[in-house]
Design a protein around this motif. Structure first.
Motif, short mmCIF file in Angstrom:
data_model
loop_
_atom_site.label_atom_id
_atom_site.label_comp_id
_atom_site.label_asym_id
_atom_site.label_seq_id
_atom_site.Cartn_x
_atom_site.Cartn_y
_atom_site.Cartn_z
N PHE A 1 -0.08 -3.50 7.47
CA PHE A 1 1.01 -3.58 6.49
C PHE A 1 0.54 -3.28 5.07
CE2 PHE A 1 2.35 -6.25 10.02
CZ PHE A 1 3.63 -5.77 10.25
N SER A 2 -0.69 -2.83 4.89
CA SER A 2 -1.22 -2.69 3.53
C SER A 2 -0.90 -1.35 2.88
CB SER A 2 -2.75 -2.89 3.55
OG SER A 2 -3.37 -1.87 4.34
N ASP A 3 -0.47 -0.34 3.67
CA ASP A 3 -0.14 0.95 3.04
C ASP A 3 1.30 0.93 2.54
OD1 ASP A 3 1.43 1.19 5.29
OD2 ASP A 3 0.38 2.91 6.12
N SER A 4 1.74 2.03 1.95
CA SER A 4 3.08 2.07 1.35
C SER A 4 4.18 1.87 2.39
CB SER A 4 3.28 3.39 0.61
OG SER A 4 3.14 4.50 1.49
N HIS A 5 3.97 2.37 3.62
CA HIS A 5 4.97 2.21 4.67
C HIS A 5 5.05 0.76 5.14
CE1 HIS A 5 5.43 6.55 4.96
NE2 HIS A 5 4.12 6.66 5.01
N GLY A 6 3.89 0.13 5.27
CA GLY A 6 3.88 -1.28 5.66
C GLY A 6 4.51 -2.16 4.61
N LEU A 7 4.18 -1.90 3.33
CA LEU A 7 4.78 -2.67 2.24
C LEU A 7 6.29 -2.45 2.20
CD1 LEU A 7 2.17 -2.02 -0.59
CD2 LEU A 7 2.54 -4.15 0.65
N PHE A 8 6.72 -1.23 2.53
CA PHE A 8 8.15 -0.91 2.50
C PHE A 8 8.92 -1.78 3.49
CE2 PHE A 8 11.73 1.54 4.26
CZ PHE A 8 12.47 1.76 3.12
N ILE B 1 -1.20 -4.90 -6.49
CA ILE B 1 -1.57 -3.77 -7.36
C ILE B 1 -3.07 -3.75 -7.63
CG2 ILE B 1 -1.30 -2.77 -9.66
CD1 ILE B 1 1.62 -3.55 -9.60
N PRO B 2 -3.71 -4.89 -7.97
CA PRO B 2 -5.17 -4.84 -8.15
C PRO B 2 -5.91 -4.36 -6.91
CG PRO B 2 -4.30 -6.84 -9.14
CD PRO B 2 -3.15 -6.19 -8.42
N ASP B 3 -5.48 -4.79 -5.71
CA ASP B 3 -6.14 -4.32 -4.49
C ASP B 3 -6.02 -2.80 -4.35
OD1 ASP B 3 -6.88 -6.85 -3.84
OD2 ASP B 3 -5.41 -7.15 -2.26
N LEU B 4 -4.83 -2.27 -4.61
CA LEU B 4 -4.63 -0.82 -4.51
C LEU B 4 -5.50 -0.07 -5.52
CD1 LEU B 4 -0.74 -0.64 -4.09
CD2 LEU B 4 -2.42 0.19 -2.44
N ILE B 5 -5.46 -0.52 -6.77
CA ILE B 5 -6.18 0.19 -7.84
C ILE B 5 -7.69 0.13 -7.63
CG2 ILE B 5 -6.66 0.28 -10.31
CD1 ILE B 5 -3.88 1.28 -9.55
N GLU B 6 -8.20 -1.07 -7.31
CA GLU B 6 -9.65 -1.22 -7.17
C GLU B 6 -10.17 -0.47 -5.95
OE1 GLU B 6 -11.36 -2.28 -9.56
OE2 GLU B 6 -9.59 -2.94 -10.66
N THR B 7 -9.40 -0.46 -4.86
CA THR B 7 -9.79 0.30 -3.68
C THR B 7 -9.78 1.80 -3.99
OG1 THR B 7 -8.87 -1.41 -2.25
CG2 THR B 7 -9.33 0.72 -1.23
N TYR B 8 -8.78 2.24 -4.73
CA TYR B 8 -8.68 3.65 -5.14
C TYR B 8 -9.89 4.06 -5.97
CZ TYR B 8 -6.80 7.70 -7.71
OH TYR B 8 -6.62 8.93 -8.28
N ARG B 9 -10.31 3.19 -6.86
CA ARG B 9 -11.46 3.50 -7.71
C ARG B 9 -12.75 3.63 -6.91
NH1 ARG B 9 -10.04 -0.72 -12.63
NH2 ARG B 9 -8.97 0.77 -14.00
N LEU B 10 -12.85 2.93 -5.78
CA LEU B 10 -14.06 2.97 -4.98
C LEU B 10 -14.18 4.21 -4.11
CD1 LEU B 10 -14.19 -0.77 -3.82
CD2 LEU B 10 -15.70 0.34 -5.49
N LEU B 11 -13.08 4.96 -3.98
CA LEU B 11 -13.09 6.14 -3.11
C LEU B 11 -13.95 7.25 -3.70
CD1 LEU B 11 -9.29 6.38 -2.19
CD2 LEU B 11 -11.14 5.52 -0.73
N LEU C 1 0.56 6.66 -5.89
CA LEU C 1 1.67 6.82 -6.82
C LEU C 1 2.99 6.40 -6.18
CD1 LEU C 1 2.23 7.80 -9.70
CD2 LEU C 1 2.67 10.09 -8.78
N GLN C 2 3.20 6.77 -4.91
CA GLN C 2 4.42 6.38 -4.20
C GLN C 2 4.51 4.86 -4.05
OE1 GLN C 2 4.67 8.45 -0.49
NE2 GLN C 2 4.97 10.46 -1.42
N ALA C 3 3.38 4.23 -3.75
CA ALA C 3 3.37 2.77 -3.59
C ALA C 3 3.76 2.08 -4.90
CB ALA C 3 1.99 2.30 -3.13
#
Length: 303
Positions: free
Chosen positions: A27-34, A238-248, A261-263
């Motif tokens: 449930f952690s991606d944008s579809h799961g959150l939706f 939001i912090p989980d999304l941003i910090e994970t994105y930065r680690l990629l 961006l969609q999330a």
């Protein structure tokens, strides 16, 4: 501890599917959150209409990507919710919740079933969502709905899940939690604009502005449920999304840029819809007051 033996990690692989806890990444991606947010919004609307509902009722909410059904009886609240075939979710999910309503202090509410079914690697899986962090707020909303239908105050109740969901009592003088979360969000993600792509930062900035306007307006304040949702969004999601994105790695970051961006857009849309709901509440109250006064003064003219 003896009666919780099945919660030990080494035992999990021997459990039947319906007893295994779901991996939260489902449930952690944008579809799961939706799907989680749509379920919350659907239950919110049922709570708002609680005064109109009969003891037994079938309710439905859907859009192009999502279907929500609720069967409401004097003893049960049964929910089935799933993503339609048009959904682009990599793992399409069906959530079923069977909530047994409270009758009195000696028969508290409890979850008879709380499962997600999904297809992965060509095999159907069933997993338990009672302890999933994404569904605790939904269980609380069912609790609120149950007691609202009975005309009882929601703060007096506790839902018996595998891990009870407690309503935290907050002293009146304590600062509002989502206000504190907004301050931290502004400091760490809005002010640090050079560390993120311009469009991502712009989306964060708009979320910050929307919530700052709500905080400054005494007439447009969230209720307890929405406060919790916003605090969770600002403090964890939001912090989980941003910090994970930065680690990629840079190439993976480019691949996930659009999804991030969609999330964020979906989160901002949820904030806007809550704001519109608050405005609708005030508008309905105004219409009711006008009707009452109109009726009162028309009657007075007869005497």
């Amino acid at each position: 501890m003896a009666n919780r033996w099945f919660e030990h990690p080494w035992v999990e692989r021997f459990l039947p599917d319906h007893m295994r806890p779901v991996d939260d990444h489902i449930f952690s991606d944008s579809h799961g959150l939706f799907i989680v947010e749509e379920m919350e919004a659907a239950i919110d609307r049922v709570i708002a209409r609680a005064d109109e509902l009969r003891q037994s009722r079938r309710l439905k909410r859907e859009n192009e990507l999502f279907l929500f059904r609720m069967k409401l009886t004097a003893r049960r609240i049964r929910i089935t919710s799933f993503e339609k075939e048009r959904s682009q979710a990599a793992i399409q999910k069906t959530v079923t919740i069977d909530y047994v309503r409270s009758t009195d202090a000696h028969a508290p509410a409890f979850l008879r079933e709380a499962l997600v079914h999904y297809m992965k690697n060509g095999k159907m899986h069933a997993r338990n969502i009672e302890k999933s962090s994404y569904f605790q707020h939904i269980f609380r909303k069912l609790e609120v709905l149950d007691y609202t239908l009975q005309g009882r105050p929601p703060r007096d109740i506790q839902l018996q899940t595998a891990e009870p969901v407690h309503a935290e009592e907050v002293p009146e003088e304590e600062p509002v939690k989502w206000h504190q979360a907004l301050d931290r969000f502004h400091q760490h993600y809005v002010k640090q604009k050079n560390s993120l792509p311009a469009d991502i930062h712009q989306e964060l900035l708009q979320i910050d502005r929307e919530l700052e306007e709500l905080r400054s307006s005494p007439l447009l304040q969230f209720d307890v449920e929405d406060e919790y949702l916003v605090e969770r969004m600002l403090g964890r999601e939001i912090p989980d999304l941003i910090e994970t994105y930065r680690l990629l790695e840079p190439n993976h970051r480019n691949e996930q840029h659009g999804a991030l961006l969609q999330a964020l857009e979906a989160m901002r849309g949820r904030i806007s819809s809550m704001r519109m709901e608050q405005n609708d509440v005030h508008a309905r109250k105004m219409r009711q007051l006008l009707k009452i006064n109109e009726k009162r003064y028309r009657q007075e003219k007869k005497f």
